[in-house]
Design a protein around this motif. Sequence first.
Motif, short mmCIF file in Angstrom:
data_model
loop_
_atom_site.label_atom_id
_atom_site.label_comp_id
_atom_site.label_asym_id
_atom_site.label_seq_id
_atom_site.Cartn_x
_atom_site.Cartn_y
_atom_site.Cartn_z
N LYS A 248 0.83 -1.20 0.00
CA LYS A 248 0.20 -0.08 0.09
C LYS A 248 0.78 1.14 -0.20
N ASP A 249 1.78 1.31 0.91
CA ASP A 249 2.70 2.46 0.99
C ASP A 249 3.56 2.63 -0.44
N LEU A 250 3.77 1.57 -1.07
CA LEU A 250 4.58 1.88 -2.44
C LEU A 250 3.62 2.33 -3.27
N ARG A 251 2.40 1.91 -3.44
CA ARG A 251 1.23 2.54 -4.13
C ARG A 251 1.23 3.98 -3.99
N TYR A 252 0.98 4.44 -2.80
CA TYR A 252 0.97 5.75 -2.31
C TYR A 252 2.31 6.47 -2.96
N CYS A 253 3.33 5.98 -2.57
CA CYS A 253 4.56 6.95 -3.15
C CYS A 253 4.64 6.82 -4.62
N ALA A 254 4.08 5.89 -5.33
CA ALA A 254 4.12 5.97 -6.73
C ALA A 254 3.29 7.02 -7.26
N GLN A 255 1.83 7.10 -6.72
CA GLN A 255 1.02 8.11 -6.98
C GLN A 255 1.70 9.57 -6.65
N MET A 256 2.48 9.67 -5.57
CA MET A 256 3.05 10.86 -5.34
C MET A 256 4.08 11.32 -6.45
N ALA A 257 4.88 10.07 -6.75
CA ALA A 257 5.77 10.49 -7.61
C ALA A 257 4.98 10.84 -9.36
N MET A 258 4.08 10.19 -9.56
CA MET A 258 3.54 10.81 -10.82
C MET A 258 2.76 11.90 -10.81
N ALA A 259 2.37 12.38 -9.53
CA ALA A 259 1.69 13.98 -9.43
C ALA A 259 3.10 14.87 -9.66
N GLY A 260 4.09 14.23 -9.35
CA GLY A 260 5.20 15.10 -9.47
C GLY A 260 5.77 15.27 -10.86
N GLY A 261 5.23 14.39 -11.82
CA GLY A 261 5.68 14.33 -13.18
C GLY A 261 6.94 13.53 -13.30
N MET A 262 7.23 12.50 -12.41
CA MET A 262 8.68 12.01 -12.62
C MET A 262 8.31 10.45 -12.83
N ALA A 263 9.47 9.80 -13.30
CA ALA A 263 9.72 8.35 -13.33
C ALA A 263 9.72 7.84 -11.92
N ASN A 264 9.36 6.68 -11.97
CA ASN A 264 9.37 5.89 -10.50
C ASN A 264 9.94 4.33 -10.97
N PRO A 265 11.22 3.99 -11.70
CA PRO A 265 11.69 3.01 -12.03
C PRO A 265 11.98 1.93 -10.77
N MET A 266 12.78 2.43 -9.76
CA MET A 266 12.93 1.62 -8.79
C MET A 266 11.65 1.17 -7.96
N GLY A 267 10.67 2.18 -7.95
CA GLY A 267 9.67 1.85 -7.12
C GLY A 267 8.70 0.87 -7.76
N ALA A 268 8.66 0.89 -9.08
CA ALA A 268 8.04 0.07 -9.90
C ALA A 268 8.61 -1.57 -9.77
N ALA A 269 10.00 -1.53 -9.75
CA ALA A 269 10.45 -3.14 -9.43
C ALA A 269 10.00 -3.55 -7.73
N MET A 270 10.02 -2.61 -6.92
CA MET A 270 9.81 -2.95 -5.57
C MET A 270 8.21 -3.21 -5.55
N ARG A 271 7.36 -2.30 -6.03
CA ARG A 271 5.93 -2.84 -6.29
C ARG A 271 5.74 -4.18 -6.69
N SER A 272 6.42 -4.46 -7.52
CA SER A 272 6.20 -5.79 -8.49
C SER A 272 6.59 -6.87 -7.37
N MET A 273 7.49 -6.86 -6.77
CA MET A 273 8.02 -7.82 -5.74
C MET A 273 6.85 -8.17 -4.72
N PHE A 274 6.40 -6.92 -4.05
CA PHE A 274 5.22 -6.89 -3.00
C PHE A 274 4.09 -7.22 -3.54
N ALA A 275 3.69 -6.86 -4.90
CA ALA A 275 2.56 -7.25 -5.29
C ALA A 275 2.24 -8.74 -5.48
N GLN A 276 3.55 -9.23 -6.29
CA GLN A 276 3.53 -10.54 -6.38
C GLN A 276 3.16 -11.46 -4.85
N ALA A 277 3.89 -11.11 -4.04
CA ALA A 277 3.80 -11.59 -2.50
C ALA A 277 2.13 -11.61 -2.15
#
Length: 310
Positions: A248-277
């Motif tokens: 959940k926290d990684l999703r919120y952080c991604a939303q914050m990054a997108m609101a800032g108009g930036m890429a979130n490549p490390m966050g995407a990899a982390m979200r994938s690992m936690f989402a799979q679990a």
Amino acid sequence: MTEARTEKPRIGFIGVGFMGHGMAKNLIEKGHAMQVIGNRNRQPVEDLLTRGATEAASPAAMAASVDIIHLCLPNSASVEAVMRGPDGILAGARPGLIVIDTTTANPGSTVALAEELAARGGTLVDAPLGRTPKEAEAGTLDAMVGCDEATFQRILPVIRCWAANINHVGPTGSAHKMKLIMNFIAMGYAALYAEALTTAAKAGIAPQTVQKVIGSSRMANGFFETFMTGAVGRDREVHKFTITNAAKDLRYCAQMAMAGGMANPMGAAMRSMFAQAEAAGHGGDFVPQLADLFAAANGLDLADAVKRGA
């Protein structure tokens, strides 16, 4: 004792789980009159009642009778329900009420709720937490605080009841942003450490060796210690933060990054690992168990690797 308590702000606490119980306990021990609202787990509620707390009938009733309400809930949806529900805090709020939201929440939601509470004469403060339930029980948590300076000075004695490291980050919403950055770093550590343990074991290096070598180097840190105590030391109680909350926290952080108009490549990899679990049904596991799940996905039994390493 009763006379001393009347001089202190009356406190309400909603969400007395892993973190909230210790915080509420410390507020009671520091002389604050306490009202609580729990959830399905009655044990922490009953414990606080034996310590002198009373149980509020609803968030609205609590808001009408205390000075400061603490929220320690799973996510922004839970906070919004407690605030906006038909018997919620906003329904009972009166001028002067302060709500301290210690949830790791979506900053956009926080700012919106702050505006709604301000319209009723109240103040919402975001004060998310650092460290673990062990420090919550000891009253030595980290706290990041978002509010105006006058409000910060007013609530500082209350926060000192449960936190030892307190940082005033800025206006309301800023502390929830800072907490997302903190958890982005922490869950990055978790993903990195989980993969490192499997890589090491596959290469013939025992998990205990990774723990010892890195733990005695300049790369050690508090998160490394608790993660490895859970993953290698097999102590499930040392780091009680669920995979669901991390995702959940990684999703919120991604939303914050997108609101800032930036890429979130490390966050995407982390979200994938936690989402799979989480998708595999392990959302209720604690973060150090991510190491077991990643190992299993790569054909390794981490518990067995630990036994062989011993």
